[in-house]
Design an enzyme around this catalytic site. Sequence first.
Site, short mmCIF file in Angstrom:
data_model
loop_
_atom_site.label_atom_id
_atom_site.label_comp_id
_atom_site.label_asym_id
_atom_site.label_seq_id
_atom_site.Cartn_x
_atom_site.Cartn_y
_atom_site.Cartn_z
N ARG A 15 0.80 -1.23 0.00
CA ARG A 15 0.00 0.00 0.00
C ARG A 15 0.83 1.28 0.00
O ARG A 15 0.30 2.36 -0.17
CB ARG A 15 -0.97 -0.02 1.19
N GLY A 82 3.13 -15.62 8.20
CA GLY A 82 2.47 -15.13 9.41
C GLY A 82 3.47 -14.61 10.43
O GLY A 82 4.67 -14.86 10.34
N ALA A 382 28.74 45.86 -0.36
CA ALA A 382 27.72 45.14 -1.12
C ALA A 382 28.27 44.68 -2.46
O ALA A 382 29.02 45.41 -3.11
CB ALA A 382 26.52 46.04 -1.35
N ASN A 388 37.08 32.65 -6.42
CA ASN A 388 37.91 31.60 -5.83
C ASN A 388 38.20 30.46 -6.79
O ASN A 388 38.92 29.54 -6.46
CB ASN A 388 37.24 31.05 -4.57
C1 UD1 Z 1 -1.14 -8.27 13.95
C2 UD1 Z 1 -1.64 -9.13 15.09
C3 UD1 Z 1 -2.87 -8.49 15.70
C4 UD1 Z 1 -2.55 -7.09 16.17
C5 UD1 Z 1 -1.98 -6.27 15.02
C6 UD1 Z 1 -1.47 -4.95 15.53
C7 UD1 Z 1 -1.07 -11.41 14.50
C8 UD1 Z 1 -1.55 -12.71 13.97
N1 UD1 Z 1 -1.95 -10.45 14.60
O1 UD1 Z 1 -2.17 -8.30 12.97
O2 UD1 Z 1 -3.30 -9.26 16.80
O3 UD1 Z 1 -3.71 -6.49 16.68
O4 UD1 Z 1 -0.85 -6.96 14.42
O5 UD1 Z 1 -1.07 -4.17 14.45
O6 UD1 Z 1 0.09 -11.30 14.89
N2 UD1 Z 1 5.02 -9.77 9.22
C9 UD1 Z 1 6.16 -10.42 8.81
N3 UD1 Z 1 6.06 -11.66 8.30
C10 UD1 Z 1 4.86 -12.29 8.17
C11 UD1 Z 1 3.70 -11.61 8.58
C12 UD1 Z 1 3.83 -10.35 9.10
O7 UD1 Z 1 7.26 -9.88 8.92
O8 UD1 Z 1 4.86 -13.43 7.69
C13 UD1 Z 1 5.15 -8.42 9.76
C14 UD1 Z 1 4.43 -7.40 8.87
O9 UD1 Z 1 5.32 -6.86 7.93
C15 UD1 Z 1 3.98 -6.38 9.85
C16 UD1 Z 1 3.77 -7.16 11.15
O10 UD1 Z 1 4.48 -8.37 11.00
O11 UD1 Z 1 4.95 -5.39 10.09
C17 UD1 Z 1 2.31 -7.41 11.45
O12 UD1 Z 1 1.77 -8.20 10.40
P1 UD1 Z 1 0.31 -7.96 9.85
O13 UD1 Z 1 0.05 -8.96 8.82
O14 UD1 Z 1 0.12 -6.54 9.52
O15 UD1 Z 1 -0.54 -8.33 11.14
P2 UD1 Z 1 -1.99 -7.82 11.45
O16 UD1 Z 1 -2.94 -8.56 10.64
O17 UD1 Z 1 -2.04 -6.36 11.43
#
Ligand code: UD1
Length: 460
Positions: A15, A82, A382, A388
Amino acid sequence: MSLSVVILAAGKGTRMRSSLPKVLHPIADRPMVSHVIDSARKLNAENIYVVYGFGGDVLKEALIKENNGDDLTFVEQIEQLGTGHAVDMASPFVKDGEDVLVLYGDVPLTKVSTLERLLTVKPDNGMGLLTVNLADPKGYGRIVRDSSNTVIGIIEQKDANEEQLKIKECNTGILLAKGVDLKRWLANLSNDNAQGEYYLTDIIAACHSEDKIIATAHPDSEIEVEGANNRVQLAGLERAFQLRKAEELMIAGATLRDPARIDIRGELTVGEEVVIDVNCIFEGKVALANNVIVGANCILKNCSIGDNSVIKSNSIIEEADIANQCSVGPFARIRPGTTMLTNSHVGNFVEMKKTTMGEGAKAGHLSYLGDSEIGSKVNIGAGTITCNYDGVNKSKTIIGDGAFIGSNSSLVAPVTIGKMATIGAGSVIAKNVGDDELAVARGKQRNIANWQRPVKNKST
Ligand code: UD1
Ligand code: CA
């Protein structure tokens, strides 16, 4: 107890609509994740694991350059399966006996004091979880507590039922657990949920099922746990960051004519009774001593300004030292390598580079002073230009104490003007001038009586 920090930074950040990895998008001119790294360091983290995915090389290069990353370990998460999977990538490095804090590379405004609170609440036999009550909890994981208010798990929005969706207490994602526990819980995660992901949040229920305690701490405000998924949110975090900086300055005693109209992209320190007008930008390390006044629309980068000095509006100062009782501007440009000694003055449309202005020296208007040593009490008229550059070499202009340079003079370097010397206005000075001498180097004036100006030829 030793501490390590895992920073999740594997998200692609679709995004943002950018080829730059999301966590490299800047807050106050530094990558978001660098702010998170700063916090980890302030907590004296022994190891900092950065879990990266997209744009790994760009990310590593940028972070090492930005943070001289000796204490950073980069861990690749090839597929984004995840948050639990992401943290698990660091498991091979994590020591059993240390505490592990999970932070997010796109959540840059968490205060160190908040994280310290989390470190404080974490029990020996359990974990610490940073939660926040949100009026609009949509999208967040909800904190599930039992009838005795004990945290028993986290349910993600997409997996939650009607009742659970009403919960206002949300997961910030930031948590703290002992290495040995974390690794055991992560190894047992399943992806049997609405998103088919390995949720980090499932370790809460795992912790509870072992009869261990989940203690919660909370940030002072929501902004501390907000992430930036697009440039609108990024801009929101930038403003919040800037307001925080502005408040720190005001608490330190500075007067900001409008705390919403200042940008600090580095470290700004202030003495007493400093006044900063609107729309100023401070970059790198800037130190303003006592009673300094900075007018509107100034840009100051890596410079120091001494007691009682005034920087008038629309001036730009970069890598320069301005001593006490000086005045600069309006509309002055002070470039790298410039030193202004006590009580010196440069006025509008004066540009200086690698130049020393002696005590009490003045250049009031419209000058270029480069590679110059200007003595004390020198008056630069002025339109004076130090020539230089001959197209290949840069040469120096040296002007002795008390010299007077008439307006619109060109000083062709290398050249030395002696002490108390005088240069007639409009001179092109290409030879040295001795102490106390007058040098005039310009065409002689001719006056022609009854001069007939050209007239238009009406026949054409
Ligand atoms: C996550 C939490 C949620 C919380 C929210 C707060 C989980 C399952 N859920 O949800 O409870 O309220 O954050 O913002 O943890 N990332 C990785 N690798 C991955 C997946 C994610 O590095 O495989 C990183 C993303 O880049 C991001 C962060 O982890 O910076 C959070 O991931 P995102 O998928 O945004 O989690 P949410 O669904 O927002
Ligand atoms: Ca998120």
